[in-house]
Design a protein around this motif. Sequence first.
Motif, short mmCIF file in Angstrom:
data_model
loop_
_atom_site.label_atom_id
_atom_site.label_comp_id
_atom_site.label_asym_id
_atom_site.label_seq_id
_atom_site.Cartn_x
_atom_site.Cartn_y
_atom_site.Cartn_z
N LEU A 94 0.83 -1.20 0.00
CA LEU A 94 0.00 0.00 0.00
C LEU A 94 0.86 1.25 0.00
N GLY A 95 1.96 1.22 0.75
CA GLY A 95 2.90 2.35 0.74
C GLY A 95 3.50 2.55 -0.65
N GLY A 96 3.87 1.49 -1.31
CA GLY A 96 4.39 1.58 -2.67
C GLY A 96 3.36 2.12 -3.65
N ALA A 97 2.13 1.67 -3.49
CA ALA A 97 1.06 2.17 -4.37
C ALA A 97 0.86 3.67 -4.18
N ALA A 98 0.91 4.13 -2.94
CA ALA A 98 0.76 5.57 -2.67
C ALA A 98 1.91 6.36 -3.31
N LEU A 99 3.12 5.84 -3.23
CA LEU A 99 4.25 6.52 -3.89
C LEU A 99 4.05 6.62 -5.39
N ILE A 100 3.59 5.54 -6.00
CA ILE A 100 3.37 5.55 -7.44
C ILE A 100 2.30 6.55 -7.84
N LEU A 101 1.21 6.57 -7.11
CA LEU A 101 0.08 7.41 -7.49
C LEU A 101 0.27 8.88 -7.11
N PHE A 102 0.79 9.13 -5.91
CA PHE A 102 0.83 10.50 -5.40
C PHE A 102 2.23 11.12 -5.37
N GLY A 103 3.24 10.39 -5.81
CA GLY A 103 4.60 10.93 -5.81
C GLY A 103 4.69 12.15 -6.71
N PRO A 104 5.56 13.08 -6.33
CA PRO A 104 5.70 14.31 -7.14
C PRO A 104 6.25 13.98 -8.54
N ARG A 105 5.69 14.57 -9.51
CA ARG A 105 6.11 14.38 -10.90
C ARG A 105 6.65 15.71 -11.44
N SER A 106 7.63 15.63 -12.29
CA SER A 106 8.18 16.86 -12.87
C SER A 106 7.46 17.23 -14.15
#
Length: 106
Positions: A94-106
């Motif tokens: 779930l932590g990994g999924a959150a990083l993928i979905l909500f991680g900052p994108r340039s």
Amino acid sequence: MTIFIYIGAALAEIAGCFAFWAWLRMDKSPLWLVPGVASLCLFAWLLTLVDAEHAGRAYAAYGGIYIISSVMWLWLAEGARPDRWDIIGACVCLGGAALILFGPRS
């Protein structure tokens, strides 16, 4: 809203796959496939509602929700209580999924 779409998609996918499991592994009637296929169609449609730029990213993030939902299904529908490794593994995913979905994108 995304989390609710993912939860709905996970429930639809698990129910649809379980219908096939019941038919093939539990000797249930082939009629189980009718709601199973409908449920899998609902799952696919729900994932199209996720607000993500790329389908692959939406699917990858969904994976974490699917794992949590599967562990809950194990417990609530199948009566097998998850052990600590099930819970720890699901939280990591779930932590990994959150990083993928909500991680900052340039």
